[in-house]
Design a protein around this motif. Sequence first.
Motif, PDB file in Angstrom:
ATOM      1  N   ARG A 111      22.395  12.814 -16.411  1.00  0.00           N
ATOM      2  CA  ARG A 111      21.320  11.612 -16.098  1.00  0.00           C
ATOM      3  C   ARG A 111      22.240  10.436 -15.960  1.00  0.00           C
ATOM      4  O   ARG A 111      22.253   9.701 -17.555  1.00  0.00           O
ATOM      5  CB  ARG A 111      20.005  11.180 -16.472  1.00  0.00           C
ATOM      6  CG  ARG A 111      19.355  12.548 -15.771  1.00  0.00           C
ATOM      7  CD  ARG A 111      17.713  12.347 -15.939  1.00  0.00           C
ATOM      8  NE  ARG A 111      17.227  14.181 -15.996  1.00  0.00           N
ATOM      9  CZ  ARG A 111      15.299  13.584 -15.775  1.00  0.00           C
ATOM     10  NH1 ARG A 111      14.719  12.578 -15.965  1.00  0.00           N
ATOM     11  NH2 ARG A 111      14.905  15.210 -16.060  1.00  0.00           N
ATOM     12  N   GLU A 113      21.374   6.979 -16.642  1.00  0.00           N
ATOM     13  CA  GLU A 113      20.569   6.107 -16.361  1.00  0.00           C
ATOM     14  C   GLU A 113      20.833   5.144 -17.522  1.00  0.00           C
ATOM     15  O   GLU A 113      22.307   5.566 -18.222  1.00  0.00           O
ATOM     16  CB  GLU A 113      19.659   6.881 -17.230  1.00  0.00           C
ATOM     17  CG  GLU A 113      18.372   7.531 -16.644  1.00  0.00           C
ATOM     18  CD  GLU A 113      17.698   8.122 -17.580  1.00  0.00           C
ATOM     19  OE1 GLU A 113      16.272   7.806 -16.234  1.00  0.00           O
ATOM     20  OE2 GLU A 113      17.127   9.008 -18.115  1.00  0.00           O
ATOM     21  N   ARG A 119      16.240   7.265 -23.963  1.00  0.00           N
ATOM     22  CA  ARG A 119      16.577   7.544 -23.289  1.00  0.00           C
ATOM     23  C   ARG A 119      17.867   7.018 -22.898  1.00  0.00           C
ATOM     24  O   ARG A 119      18.971   6.520 -23.292  1.00  0.00           O
ATOM     25  CB  ARG A 119      16.717   5.799 -21.459  1.00  0.00           C
ATOM     26  CG  ARG A 119      15.909   7.089 -20.789  1.00  0.00           C
ATOM     27  CD  ARG A 119      15.751   5.547 -19.858  1.00  0.00           C
ATOM     28  NE  ARG A 119      13.902   6.000 -19.701  1.00  0.00           N
ATOM     29  CZ  ARG A 119      13.309   7.194 -19.356  1.00  0.00           C
ATOM     30  NH1 ARG A 119      14.262   7.882 -18.082  1.00  0.00           N
ATOM     31  NH2 ARG A 119      12.307   7.571 -18.890  1.00  0.00           N
ATOM     32  N   ARG A 255       3.970  11.779 -11.380  1.00  0.00           N
ATOM     33  CA  ARG A 255       5.541  12.494 -11.882  1.00  0.00           C
ATOM     34  C   ARG A 255       6.347  12.456 -11.429  1.00  0.00           C
ATOM     35  O   ARG A 255       6.344  12.304  -9.823  1.00  0.00           O
ATOM     36  CB  ARG A 255       5.035  14.611 -12.129  1.00  0.00           C
ATOM     37  CG  ARG A 255       4.455  14.824 -13.155  1.00  0.00           C
ATOM     38  CD  ARG A 255       4.599  14.423 -13.960  1.00  0.00           C
ATOM     39  NE  ARG A 255       5.519  15.590 -14.948  1.00  0.00           N
ATOM     40  CZ  ARG A 255       7.007  14.862 -15.596  1.00  0.00           C
ATOM     41  NH1 ARG A 255       6.753  13.789 -15.836  1.00  0.00           N
ATOM     42  NH2 ARG A 255       7.493  16.106 -16.255  1.00  0.00           N
ATOM     43  N   GLY A 281       6.186  16.855 -20.066  1.00  0.00           N
ATOM     44  CA  GLY A 281       5.210  16.632 -18.994  1.00  0.00           C
ATOM     45  C   GLY A 281       5.795  17.456 -18.190  1.00  0.00           C
ATOM     46  O   GLY A 281       6.826  18.200 -17.767  1.00  0.00           O
ATOM     47  N   GLY A 305      10.995  16.442 -24.060  1.00  0.00           N
ATOM     48  CA  GLY A 305      12.301  15.714 -24.502  1.00  0.00           C
ATOM     49  C   GLY A 305      12.936  15.991 -25.861  1.00  0.00           C
ATOM     50  O   GLY A 305      11.288  15.372 -27.284  1.00  0.00           O
ATOM     51  N   ARG A 308      13.102  13.007 -27.587  1.00  0.00           N
ATOM     52  CA  ARG A 308      12.542  11.641 -27.364  1.00  0.00           C
ATOM     53  C   ARG A 308      11.518  12.185 -28.724  1.00  0.00           C
ATOM     54  O   ARG A 308      10.954  11.714 -29.487  1.00  0.00           O
ATOM     55  CB  ARG A 308      11.567  11.736 -26.385  1.00  0.00           C
ATOM     56  CG  ARG A 308      11.016  10.349 -25.738  1.00  0.00           C
ATOM     57  CD  ARG A 308      10.767  10.069 -24.926  1.00  0.00           C
ATOM     58  NE  ARG A 308      11.581   9.804 -23.802  1.00  0.00           N
ATOM     59  CZ  ARG A 308      11.464   9.660 -23.013  1.00  0.00           C
ATOM     60  NH1 ARG A 308      10.412   9.317 -21.937  1.00  0.00           N
ATOM     61  NH2 ARG A 308      12.854   9.219 -21.935  1.00  0.00           N
TER      62      ARG A 308
HETATM   63  P1  AMP Z   1      11.794  14.348 -16.623  1.00  0.00           P
HETATM   64  O1  AMP Z   1      12.560  15.428 -16.503  1.00  0.00           O
HETATM   65  O2  AMP Z   1      12.068  13.411 -15.779  1.00  0.00           O
HETATM   66  O3  AMP Z   1       9.546  14.473 -16.302  1.00  0.00           O
HETATM   67  O4  AMP Z   1      11.304  14.405 -18.140  1.00  0.00           O
HETATM   68  C1  AMP Z   1      10.791  14.955 -19.354  1.00  0.00           C
HETATM   69  C2  AMP Z   1      11.219  14.450 -20.464  1.00  0.00           C
HETATM   70  O5  AMP Z   1      12.412  14.894 -21.095  1.00  0.00           O
HETATM   71  C3  AMP Z   1      10.309  13.504 -21.091  1.00  0.00           C
HETATM   72  O6  AMP Z   1       9.185  13.137 -20.903  1.00  0.00           O
HETATM   73  C4  AMP Z   1      11.476  12.728 -22.122  1.00  0.00           C
HETATM   74  O7  AMP Z   1      10.944  13.986 -23.058  1.00  0.00           O
HETATM   75  C5  AMP Z   1      12.852  13.802 -21.679  1.00  0.00           C
HETATM   76  N1  AMP Z   1      13.778  12.428 -20.817  1.00  0.00           N
HETATM   77  C6  AMP Z   1      13.888  12.862 -19.273  1.00  0.00           C
HETATM   78  N2  AMP Z   1      14.718  11.856 -18.946  1.00  0.00           N
HETATM   79  C7  AMP Z   1      15.407  11.283 -20.431  1.00  0.00           C
HETATM   80  C8  AMP Z   1      16.138  10.601 -20.944  1.00  0.00           C
HETATM   81  N3  AMP Z   1      17.003   9.934 -20.446  1.00  0.00           N
HETATM   82  N4  AMP Z   1      17.140  10.675 -22.431  1.00  0.00           N
HETATM   83  C9  AMP Z   1      15.882  11.338 -23.404  1.00  0.00           C
HETATM   84  N5  AMP Z   1      14.897  12.476 -23.283  1.00  0.00           N
HETATM   85  C10 AMP Z   1      14.442  12.573 -21.265  1.00  0.00           C
END
Ligand code: AMP
Length: 418
Positions: A111, A113, A119, A255, A281, A305, A308
């Motif tokens: 991503r 970001e 992140r 979400r 999540g 993640g 994380r």
């Molecule tokens: P999501 O797919 O956005 O719901 O993210 C699920 C989990 O992935 C989050 O709670 C984080 O633990 C991890 N995550 C999402 N985006 C990132 C990122 N850019 N860098 C590191 N971990 C991430």
Amino acid sequence: MINIPKGLKDVLPNESYKWEKVMKVVYDLAKLYNIKEIRTPIFEHTELFLRGVGDSTDIVNKEMYTFLDKGGRSITLRPEGTAGVVRSFIENSLFNEALPLKMFYVLPNFRYEKPQAGRYRQHTQFGVEVYGADTPESDAETIMIGYEFYKKFGIKPQVHINNLGCSICKNNYVEALKTYFEPKLSQMCEDCKRRYKTNPLRLLDCKEENCKLHVENAPKMADYLCEDCKTRFVKLQEILTALNIDYIINPILVRGLDYYSNTVFEFYDADKTKGLNALGGGGRYNNLVEELGGKATPVVGFGIGIERLLLYLESKNINIENENKVEVYVANITNDTIKIMEIVKNLRDNGISCEMNLSGRSLKAQFKYADKINAKFVITVGEDELTSGMFNIKDMFKGTQGSIPENKIVEYILENRN
Ligand code: AMP
């Protein structure tokens, strides 16, 4: 020197044992819960994510790594795991397998970001997806897998849950939200103005202080749930309570992705929930398979993640034990290196991890090296030892040493390795 691209991170040799531990925990849980691994490719057709993740999301709008390949096709590096698994489920007719079919993956996502702590532009998610079950029991079991995963690392997880309703009650709620937010929009951020048009649920998710003030008094989903959704949400709570899962109802949990309906949840650390990003999540997406061209199939899943998780463990000073230990270093003061290699091979054949002098070092330097790699035993082999068949063995942790016959070495190590 060429540096690593912004927002990326190497996993270095001195920390990779943590990833090994993560995989071990994942595989152990997968066995207990009968979850099979799926590995989808790192890139897919861009259209999959446009349709699967939703074009009102930040991920699709701002964060995808999209490029044309040499054949002129639009390709996107996977920004999240679910869309690829749904594609594979449909394409490979996995609906013909025994359902419910539980799958997991540990795969990287990409991503674009703004890089910051926790992140990254490449991160790895442990994801679980349960296909073909539409019950509060399957919601609860899925939550439980994530819950148990965190517990294995010494984290006391807390689960935030909410219910976004089925398509009927979700639509009623969205209308109520629009009515509530419309007169307040002029005081809200640009992102919220966009969300109002594209995905009003996400208005509840804004991190801007000013917008959060309006969220506090916004209508609550719980007041708009139909009887079926209400009953289901209550049942989920009853199961979580009975299974001793620490959870709270979080009425503003929506979400980030478009495809969720009904149950949604996030994992936090019970000790430090406030102000902390979610550790992971997920939720239910009963319409996604159909939206991507398959036969309607209910799905519930989550993404956790890994970077994380590891960062969080570090911040809490929770160690992961490094189980990879070099048990024996065989030091040589002889030119008969073939004999040394035979000794080392014999130890390894007996399941003993060992290392030898691969770079022609002096004995003193060999001991220094053995110390650095934290070897428990050093066996020293010189001409005298080869003649007598008695080898010197030093326990580097206890500082003791002695002499043992060559044919007793394996036995000795196995008896004294701990
Ligand atoms: P999501 O797919 O956005 O719901 O993210 C699920 C989990 O992935 C989050 O709670 C984080 O633990 C991890 N995550 C999402 N985006 C990132 C990122 N850019 N860098 C590191 N971990 C991430």
